[in-house]
Design a protein around this motif. Structure first.
Motif, PDB file in Angstrom:
ATOM      1  N   ILE A   1       1.134  -0.684   0.248  1.00 37.42           N
ATOM      2  CA  ILE A   1      -0.068   0.161   0.265  1.00 37.42           C
ATOM      3  C   ILE A   1       0.783   1.091   0.122  1.00 37.42           C
ATOM      4  O   ILE A   1       0.744   1.900  -0.717  1.00 37.42           O
ATOM      5  N   SER A   2       1.783   1.596   0.939  1.00 39.00           N
ATOM      6  CA  SER A   2       2.933   2.854   1.480  1.00 39.00           C
ATOM      7  C   SER A   2       3.154   2.734   0.063  1.00 39.00           C
ATOM      8  O   SER A   2       3.694   3.771  -0.968  1.00 39.00           O
ATOM      9  N   THR A   3       3.969   1.563  -1.255  1.00 38.76           N
ATOM     10  CA  THR A   3       4.795   1.948  -1.771  1.00 38.76           C
ATOM     11  C   THR A   3       4.145   2.357  -3.212  1.00 38.76           C
ATOM     12  O   THR A   3       4.339   2.947  -4.324  1.00 38.76           O
ATOM     13  N   GLY A   4       2.514   1.708  -3.369  1.00 29.80           N
ATOM     14  CA  GLY A   4       1.769   2.191  -4.640  1.00 29.80           C
ATOM     15  C   GLY A   4       1.362   3.836  -4.132  1.00 29.80           C
ATOM     16  O   GLY A   4       1.638   4.434  -5.460  1.00 29.80           O
ATOM     17  N   LEU A   5       1.013   3.923  -2.908  1.00 27.49           N
ATOM     18  CA  LEU A   5       0.589   5.480  -2.400  1.00 27.49           C
ATOM     19  C   LEU A   5       1.431   6.608  -3.198  1.00 27.49           C
ATOM     20  O   LEU A   5       1.778   7.685  -3.234  1.00 27.49           O
TER      21      LEU A   5
ATOM     22  N   HIS B   1       1.799   6.701  -6.633  1.00 28.48           N
ATOM     23  CA  HIS B   1       1.104   7.671  -6.623  1.00 28.48           C
ATOM     24  C   HIS B   1       0.363   6.494  -8.014  1.00 28.48           C
ATOM     25  O   HIS B   1      -0.223   7.164  -8.733  1.00 28.48           O
ATOM     26  N   ASP B   2       0.021   5.320  -7.969  1.00 27.05           N
ATOM     27  CA  ASP B   2       0.339   4.282  -8.943  1.00 27.05           C
ATOM     28  C   ASP B   2      -1.207   3.500  -8.110  1.00 27.05           C
ATOM     29  O   ASP B   2      -1.597   2.820  -7.133  1.00 27.05           O
ATOM     30  N   ALA B   3      -2.939   4.104  -8.736  1.00 22.74           N
ATOM     31  CA  ALA B   3      -3.769   3.415  -8.337  1.00 22.74           C
ATOM     32  C   ALA B   3      -3.681   2.559  -8.731  1.00 22.74           C
ATOM     33  O   ALA B   3      -4.507   1.354  -7.493  1.00 22.74           O
ATOM     34  N   ASP B   4      -3.246   1.958  -9.641  1.00 22.02           N
ATOM     35  CA  ASP B   4      -3.791   0.088  -9.206  1.00 22.02           C
ATOM     36  C   ASP B   4      -3.599  -0.733  -8.577  1.00 22.02           C
ATOM     37  O   ASP B   4      -3.838  -1.393  -8.678  1.00 22.02           O
TER      38      ASP B   4
ATOM     39  N   SER C   1      -3.450  12.944   0.864  1.00 23.11           N
ATOM     40  CA  SER C   1      -4.285  12.383   2.128  1.00 23.11           C
ATOM     41  C   SER C   1      -4.330  10.911   2.071  1.00 23.11           C
ATOM     42  O   SER C   1      -4.072  10.938   3.101  1.00 23.11           O
ATOM     43  N   ALA C   2      -4.061  10.057   1.483  1.00 24.71           N
ATOM     44  CA  ALA C   2      -3.588   9.048   1.945  1.00 24.71           C
ATOM     45  C   ALA C   2      -2.591   8.607   1.984  1.00 24.71           C
ATOM     46  O   ALA C   2      -2.584   7.607   3.140  1.00 24.71           O
ATOM     47  N   VAL C   3      -1.322   8.736   2.126  1.00 28.26           N
ATOM     48  CA  VAL C   3      -0.204   9.172   2.594  1.00 28.26           C
ATOM     49  C   VAL C   3      -0.477   8.650   3.996  1.00 28.26           C
ATOM     50  O   VAL C   3       0.585   8.542   4.071  1.00 28.26           O
ATOM     51  N   LEU C   4      -0.775  10.751   4.405  1.00 23.74           N
ATOM     52  CA  LEU C   4      -1.193  10.623   5.704  1.00 23.74           C
ATOM     53  C   LEU C   4      -1.698  10.133   7.102  1.00 23.74           C
ATOM     54  O   LEU C   4      -2.285  10.092   7.591  1.00 23.74           O
ATOM     55  N   ALA C   5      -2.983   9.172   5.516  1.00 22.67           N
ATOM     56  CA  ALA C   5      -3.429   8.418   6.711  1.00 22.67           C
ATOM     57  C   ALA C   5      -2.940   7.214   6.836  1.00 22.67           C
ATOM     58  O   ALA C   5      -3.337   6.352   8.015  1.00 22.67           O
TER      59      ALA C   5
END
Length: 143
Positions: free
Chosen positions: A58-62, A65-68, A107-111
């Protein structure tokens, strides 16, 4: 304010993962659906062992900015969390899922730290969870 902000901005009561599994009876329902407690225990064990890797995905994707990749990883964690009764983790995944859909990667990275705290509690409590799940499933419903 978006739904995800409401989910991530309020303080949740700190319940232990052990309480969550025992109160939700989710694992019991899974065992009953499978007509056997062994696969349910195995699923819980696999879920616990995969938590660090799932958070890393999850962290790597976020961060990229890799949505898939992000969505695939967060959905995997959300669904498996729901299956074991990890309600807080499931809800945090749901919030991050919404952020990804809205392309709010920052925001997702902050969450992410709150999600990691939730999964860390599950991972640390893993041995206890497995013992309690064995005891609970051996006793059956209503005990």
């Amino acid at each position: 304010m978006s739904d995800w902000r409401a989910v991530t901005s309020h303080a949740e009561p700190h319940r232990t993962p052990t309480d969550s599994v025992l109160e939700s009876c989710t694992l019991q329902a899974l065992a009953e659906e499978l007509d056997d407690s062994a696969p349910a225990i195995s699923f819980l064990s696999t879920y616990l062992s995969m938590l660090p890797g799932r958070i890393l995905r999850i962290s790597t994707g976020l961060c990229l900015h890799d949505a898939d990749a992000s969505m695939d990883a967060v959905l995997s964690l959300r669904i498996s969390s729901a299956m074991v009764g990890a309600v807080e983790t499931e809800n945090r995944c749901r919030a991050i899922e919404t952020m990804i859909r809205e392309h709010h990667f920052d925001s997702a990275v902050l969450a992410l730290p709150a999600l990691q705290n939730s999964t860390d509690r599950w991972f640390v409590a893993g041995p206890q969870l497995l013992v309690k799940a064995h005891e609970s499933l051996r006793q059956g419903p209503g005990h």
